[in-house]
Design a protein around this motif. Structure first.
Motif, mmCIF file in Angstrom:
data_model
loop_
_atom_site.group_PDB
_atom_site.id
_atom_site.type_symbol
_atom_site.label_atom_id
_atom_site.label_comp_id
_atom_site.label_asym_id
_atom_site.label_seq_id
_atom_site.Cartn_x
_atom_site.Cartn_y
_atom_site.Cartn_z
ATOM 1 N N LYS A 185 -74.824 -121.062 -45.192
ATOM 2 C CA LYS A 185 -74.140 -120.718 -43.950
ATOM 3 C C LYS A 185 -74.099 -121.911 -43.001
ATOM 4 O O LYS A 185 -73.144 -122.080 -42.246
ATOM 5 C CB LYS A 185 -74.820 -119.526 -43.265
ATOM 6 C CG LYS A 185 -74.506 -118.203 -43.921
ATOM 7 C CD LYS A 185 -75.172 -117.052 -43.189
ATOM 8 C CE LYS A 185 -74.802 -115.716 -43.798
ATOM 9 N NZ LYS A 185 -75.470 -114.602 -43.095
ATOM 10 N N ASP A 228 -67.048 -121.891 -45.482
ATOM 11 C CA ASP A 228 -67.131 -120.638 -44.727
ATOM 12 C C ASP A 228 -67.717 -119.460 -45.504
ATOM 13 O O ASP A 228 -68.619 -118.799 -45.020
ATOM 14 C CB ASP A 228 -65.754 -120.253 -44.178
ATOM 15 C CG ASP A 228 -65.310 -121.203 -43.074
ATOM 16 O OD1 ASP A 228 -66.161 -121.894 -42.492
ATOM 17 O OD2 ASP A 228 -64.103 -121.244 -42.800
ATOM 18 N N ASP A 229 -67.187 -119.177 -46.671
ATOM 19 C CA ASP A 229 -67.635 -118.008 -47.432
ATOM 20 C C ASP A 229 -68.508 -118.368 -48.628
ATOM 21 O O ASP A 229 -68.749 -117.525 -49.490
ATOM 22 C CB ASP A 229 -66.435 -117.198 -47.906
ATOM 23 C CG ASP A 229 -65.765 -116.438 -46.774
ATOM 24 O OD1 ASP A 229 -66.419 -116.239 -45.727
ATOM 25 O OD2 ASP A 229 -64.601 -116.053 -46.926
ATOM 26 N N LYS A 244 -71.418 -116.054 -49.782
ATOM 27 C CA LYS A 244 -71.142 -114.852 -50.575
ATOM 28 C C LYS A 244 -71.177 -115.181 -52.067
ATOM 29 O O LYS A 244 -71.758 -114.435 -52.866
ATOM 30 C CB LYS A 244 -69.779 -114.269 -50.202
ATOM 31 C CG LYS A 244 -69.715 -113.750 -48.785
ATOM 32 C CD LYS A 244 -68.310 -113.264 -48.454
ATOM 33 C CE LYS A 244 -68.208 -112.848 -46.999
ATOM 34 N NZ LYS A 244 -66.839 -112.466 -46.631
#
Length: 120
Positions: A95, A100-101, A104
């Motif tokens: 993070k 950005d992701d 995940k």
């Protein structure tokens, strides 16, 4: 790993404010670095084996790969480290430093890999 040799990496000269690190932190960093470098082929195979068919290892973001490599080293070789701690720290790092992701993707990869680990 920036083309640096293991000995150079272990000096931690590349770390901002490395002189401010306590002995325990710098020793732990050296264990993670040396272990990851020494097992990088096995770790990369593990990553490749857990990628979806449409994903190519070579196209993964380098920061994501670095986080996965260190985390997988911990999962495979640091049996005293709880899986949840390894995954939580990887997510936290991704993070802060990843795309950005990325967290995940990293979470899903590490979760899948951890499910295949032998039970203690």
């Amino acid at each position: 790993m920036g083309g640096e040799g293991l000995d150079e990496l272990l000096t931690l000269n590349w770390v901002e404010n490395a002189g401010d690190l306590d002995v325990e932190t710098s020793d732990f960093a050296r264990i993670l670095i040396a272990g990851t470098v020494n097992h990088v082929q096995e770790i990369d195979s593990c990553i490749k084996n857990h990628l979806a068919p449409k994903w190519q290892f070579e196209r993964l973001n380098r920061v994501t790969v670095a986080i996965l490599r260190i985390s997988i080293f911990s999962l495979l070789y640091q049996k005293d480290m709880p899986v949840s701690v390894v995954i939580d720290q990887a997510i936290k790092i991704s993070k802060e430093y990843g795309e950005d992701d990325a967290f995940k993707f990293i979470n899903a990869m590490l979760d899948n890999i951890s499910k295949g680990l032998p039970a203690d």
